[in-house]
Design a protein around this motif. Structure first.
Motif, PDB file in Angstrom:
ATOM      1  N   GLY A 131       0.798  -1.222   0.000  1.00 49.70           N
ATOM      2  CA  GLY A 131       0.000   0.000   0.000  1.00 49.70           C
ATOM      3  C   GLY A 131       0.826   1.265   0.000  1.00 49.70           C
ATOM      4  O   GLY A 131       0.382   2.317  -0.489  1.00 49.70           O
ATOM      5  N   LYS A 132       2.057   1.206   0.544  1.00 48.28           N
ATOM      6  CA  LYS A 132       2.918   2.394   0.593  1.00 48.28           C
ATOM      7  C   LYS A 132       3.255   2.926  -0.792  1.00 48.28           C
ATOM      8  O   LYS A 132       3.617   4.090  -0.936  1.00 48.28           O
ATOM      9  N   LYS A 133       3.125   2.087  -1.811  1.00 49.49           N
ATOM     10  CA  LYS A 133       3.374   2.536  -3.186  1.00 49.49           C
ATOM     11  C   LYS A 133       2.171   3.257  -3.770  1.00 49.49           C
ATOM     12  O   LYS A 133       2.268   3.871  -4.836  1.00 49.49           O
ATOM     13  N   TRP A 134       1.027   3.191  -3.069  1.00 50.85           N
ATOM     14  CA  TRP A 134      -0.228   3.668  -3.658  1.00 50.85           C
ATOM     15  C   TRP A 134      -0.993   4.575  -2.698  1.00 50.85           C
ATOM     16  O   TRP A 134      -2.219   4.604  -2.708  1.00 50.85           O
ATOM     17  N   THR A 135      -0.285   5.349  -1.884  1.00 54.29           N
ATOM     18  CA  THR A 135      -0.960   6.129  -0.843  1.00 54.29           C
ATOM     19  C   THR A 135      -1.943   7.156  -1.410  1.00 54.29           C
ATOM     20  O   THR A 135      -2.999   7.411  -0.825  1.00 54.29           O
ATOM     21  N   GLY A 136      -1.604   7.776  -2.546  1.00 56.52           N
ATOM     22  CA  GLY A 136      -2.535   8.726  -3.163  1.00 56.52           C
ATOM     23  C   GLY A 136      -3.806   8.053  -3.636  1.00 56.52           C
ATOM     24  O   GLY A 136      -4.910   8.590  -3.482  1.00 56.52           O
ATOM     25  N   ASN A 137      -3.681   6.857  -4.195  1.00 64.65           N
ATOM     26  CA  ASN A 137      -4.844   6.099  -4.658  1.00 64.65           C
ATOM     27  C   ASN A 137      -5.741   5.717  -3.494  1.00 64.65           C
ATOM     28  O   ASN A 137      -6.981   5.818  -3.563  1.00 64.65           O
ATOM     29  N   ILE A 138      -5.119   5.257  -2.403  1.00 60.63           N
ATOM     30  CA  ILE A 138      -5.888   4.855  -1.218  1.00 60.63           C
ATOM     31  C   ILE A 138      -6.660   6.050  -0.673  1.00 60.63           C
ATOM     32  O   ILE A 138      -7.846   5.938  -0.320  1.00 60.63           O
ATOM     33  N   ALA A 139      -6.020   7.206  -0.618  1.00 58.15           N
ATOM     34  CA  ALA A 139      -6.680   8.408  -0.099  1.00 58.15           C
ATOM     35  C   ALA A 139      -7.935   8.748  -0.891  1.00 58.15           C
ATOM     36  O   ALA A 139      -8.984   9.050  -0.311  1.00 58.15           O
ATOM     37  N   THR A 140      -7.849   8.690  -2.212  1.00 57.95           N
ATOM     38  CA  THR A 140      -9.006   9.068  -3.038  1.00 57.95           C
ATOM     39  C   THR A 140     -10.168   8.093  -2.877  1.00 57.95           C
ATOM     40  O   THR A 140     -11.321   8.464  -3.131  1.00 57.95           O
ATOM     41  N   CYS A 141      -9.888   6.880  -2.438  1.00 57.85           N
ATOM     42  CA  CYS A 141     -10.969   5.914  -2.197  1.00 57.85           C
ATOM     43  C   CYS A 141     -11.891   6.368  -1.072  1.00 57.85           C
ATOM     44  O   CYS A 141     -13.041   5.914  -0.992  1.00 57.85           O
ATOM     45  N   PHE A 142     -11.403   7.243  -0.206  1.00 57.60           N
ATOM     46  CA  PHE A 142     -12.208   7.705   0.928  1.00 57.60           C
ATOM     47  C   PHE A 142     -12.857   9.063   0.675  1.00 57.60           C
ATOM     48  O   PHE A 142     -13.502   9.611   1.569  1.00 57.60           O
ATOM     49  N   PHE A 143     -12.708   9.619  -0.526  1.00 63.00           N
ATOM     50  CA  PHE A 143     -13.400  10.868  -0.862  1.00 63.00           C
ATOM     51  C   PHE A 143     -14.912  10.657  -0.799  1.00 63.00           C
ATOM     52  O   PHE A 143     -15.427   9.603  -1.196  1.00 63.00           O
ATOM     53  N   SER A 144     -15.627  11.672  -0.339  1.00 58.45           N
ATOM     54  CA  SER A 144     -17.080  11.641  -0.447  1.00 58.45           C
ATOM     55  C   SER A 144     -17.479  11.814  -1.910  1.00 58.45           C
ATOM     56  O   SER A 144     -16.687  12.314  -2.720  1.00 58.45           O
ATOM     57  N   GLN A 145     -18.682  11.424  -2.247  1.00 61.05           N
ATOM     58  CA  GLN A 145     -19.162  11.591  -3.627  1.00 61.05           C
ATOM     59  C   GLN A 145     -19.175  13.067  -4.023  1.00 61.05           C
ATOM     60  O   GLN A 145     -18.844  13.410  -5.165  1.00 61.05           O
ATOM     61  N   LYS A 146     -19.511  13.912  -3.065  1.00 61.55           N
ATOM     62  CA  LYS A 146     -19.528  15.355  -3.330  1.00 61.55           C
ATOM     63  C   LYS A 146     -18.132  15.852  -3.690  1.00 61.55           C
ATOM     64  O   LYS A 146     -17.957  16.636  -4.632  1.00 61.55           O
ATOM     65  N   GLU A 147     -17.115  15.379  -2.958  1.00 60.30           N
ATOM     66  CA  GLU A 147     -15.747  15.820  -3.218  1.00 60.30           C
ATOM     67  C   GLU A 147     -15.211  15.275  -4.537  1.00 60.30           C
ATOM     68  O   GLU A 147     -14.472  15.961  -5.243  1.00 60.30           O
ATOM     69  N   LYS A 148     -15.585  14.065  -4.884  1.00 61.92           N
ATOM     70  CA  LYS A 148     -15.163  13.506  -6.169  1.00 61.92           C
ATOM     71  C   LYS A 148     -15.705  14.355  -7.316  1.00 61.92           C
ATOM     72  O   LYS A 148     -14.983  14.667  -8.267  1.00 61.92           O
ATOM     73  N   ALA A 149     -16.966  14.728  -7.198  1.00 60.80           N
ATOM     74  CA  ALA A 149     -17.581  15.559  -8.234  1.00 60.80           C
ATOM     75  C   ALA A 149     -16.918  16.936  -8.293  1.00 60.80           C
ATOM     76  O   ALA A 149     -16.664  17.478  -9.377  1.00 60.80           O
TER      77      ALA A 149
END
Length: 467
Positions: A410-428
């Motif tokens: 997971g340490k190679k993909w910390t940015g990807n992991i973070a975006t998985c926890f975005f709210s739908q509002k924030e993704k939009a």
């Protein structure tokens, strides 16, 4: 949302929720700032004051931070700028929010703060001490480059006014790459400034490295790390290169005649793994996703306050403030900033009130930065349960009774992991912000003209003289 195994590495998420000048318009700024007179929600009494010093001798190719040429501002113009900083500081002192806050750290960033006269920084530090509670201030820190720190006994002068910690931008020791990236300081100056820092007695200093640079090989990254370790900074920050659309940098890379080889996704992943393994072999602690230290096991205090819920008051153009859910960003323009301050107006470009739910979610978004998350600090972990379970299935995180952990994979993909926890509002909102910036020919990082190629600057007046 179903999470697939990651294939394209995303950069670490350093701001959440995102500020967008198109989505977060403030109709009445004084009324909006009345939110700072309410009772504190999170109960954290620490405050970091960040001062943006936007002056540079030369614009490094890769840099998207807001800056302007130092040559456009003589001594008296620079003095007027810092007087505006002091006035902005006084404009905030009477809000209830700050009456219970204790300044824990003062940070000068940029730009290149080490270019300016130390007396101007002294003036700001004194203004902070006169208007805020600094009894528990642990740190005064400043960013700088070796070339400017070595001039006019600047290192001694900054130390004398109370600066205890320096953050030095190195990026790479490769002389050819440094020249192509328009980095001002020489490799020889890096060694010289390190020797002087140690001799003068600064409490500590950190150094930055960057990888996946155009034409860079994996072994060059390893060599850079090993060379920096010899210099002995207390912290080493290392980031993969970001290339923003609409910029001159991207345009030059895409043309392919200036750099021999483009950065690639494949090399980004290989280099990230190599960075992690090299520091492990050198027995360095990974204190954050992008920070390593031989001695320390925790991030520097000013960094920890920024990411861990403390208040941050940003002063100067383009600076961001995070004040217990009252988040805003200043205008990214020196002249406009100073004009607004002169009129007694708050120089705010956009802002929002972050909900309690989003503030709690921020802990999960920033969890990959810290590599660990105490589950008891979350209001309701079940909100994130399906995402956590899927990331565990994929081998990116692990879980025990008390904590969530980022795994070695997971340490190679910390940015990807973070975006998985975005709210739908924030993704939009992220998507809207990016598309609007593209349409308006802006650099998406700060939604401004920084580094934007000349062909795309139809609506911008200031020239960018990088090449």
């Amino acid at each position: 949302m179903y999470i697939e195994k990651f294939k394209k590495r995303l950069t670490d998420v350093l701001f959440y929720p995102k500020l967008c000048k198109y989505e977060d318009v403030i109709e009445n700024v004084p009324q909006y700032l009345e939110l700072l007179n309410r009772r504190s929600i999170n109960g954290i009494d620490g405050l970091v004051i960040y001062i943006h010093v936007p002056f540079c001798n030369r614009f490094c190719f890769y840099c998207s931070y807001f800056k302007e040429p130092l040559s456009h501002y003589d001594y008296y113009a620079r003095k007027k700028y810092f007087e505006a900083i002091c006035k902005e500081l006084r404009m905030y002192k009477n809000f209830e929010h700050f009456k219970t806050k204790k300044v824990k750290a003062i940070q000068f960033g940029g730009g290149t703060p080490s270019l300016v006269e130390p007396d101007f920084l002294r003036m700001v530090i004194q203004e902070i001490k006169e208007n805020f509670n600094c009894a528990e201030c642990e740190l005064i820190t400043m960013e700088g480059n070796p070339a400017s720190l070595l001039k006019d006994e600047k290192l001694e002068a900054f130390y004398d006014i109370g600066v205890q910690r320096l953050s030095i931008g190195v990026q790479t020791f490769n002389k050819e790459l440094r020249k192509k990236l328009l980095i001002e300081s020489t490799v020889e100056q890096i060694y010289e400034v390190t020797e002087k820092i140690n001799k003068i007695g600064y409490r500590d200093y950190s150094m930055d490295l960057m990888y996946n640079l155009p034409g860079e090989k994996v072994q060059q990254v390893v060599d850079d790390i090993q060379e920096m370790v010899k210099l002995g900074p207390k912290f080493i920050d290392i980031y993969s290169l970001n290339i923003f659309p609409n910029t001159k940098f991207k345009e030059v890379i895409d043309k392919g005649n200036y750099f021999k080889e483009k950065p690639s996704e494949r090399k980004n992943i290989l280099m990230t793994a190599s960075v992690i393994n090299t520091f492990k072999e050198l027995k360095y602690n990974q204190v954050m996703s992008f920070t390593y230290s031989k001695e320390e096991t925790k991030a520097p205090p000013h960094v920890d306050y920024f990411f861990n819920g403390g208040s941050v008051l940003g002063l100067g153009p383009s600076s961001r403030s995070y004040l217990d859910g009252v988040n805003f960003r200043n205008v990214p323009d020196v002249k406009k900033y100073m004009s607004m301050i002169d009129k007694g107006e708050y120089p705010i470009d956009c802002g929002m009130l972050v909900s309690k739910e989003e503030q709690d979610r921020k802990k999960m978004v920033f969890f990959p930065l810290y590599l660990v998350q105490d589950k008891s600090e979350l209001e309701d972990i079940q909100i994130y349960r399906s995402t956590i379970d899927r990331l565990k299935e994929l081998g990116y995180i692990s879980e025990d009774d008390k904590y969530l952990h980022i795994t070695e994979e997971g340490k190679k993909w910390t940015g990807n992991i973070a975006t998985c926890f975005f709210s739908q509002k924030e993704k939009a909102k992220h998507n809207i912000s990016f598309l609007k910036s593209m349409k308006e020919n802006e650099n998406p990082y700060n939604q401004d003209a920084m580094g934007v190629s000349m062909e795309k600057r139809r609506k911008w007046k200031n020239d960018w003289d990088c090449l």
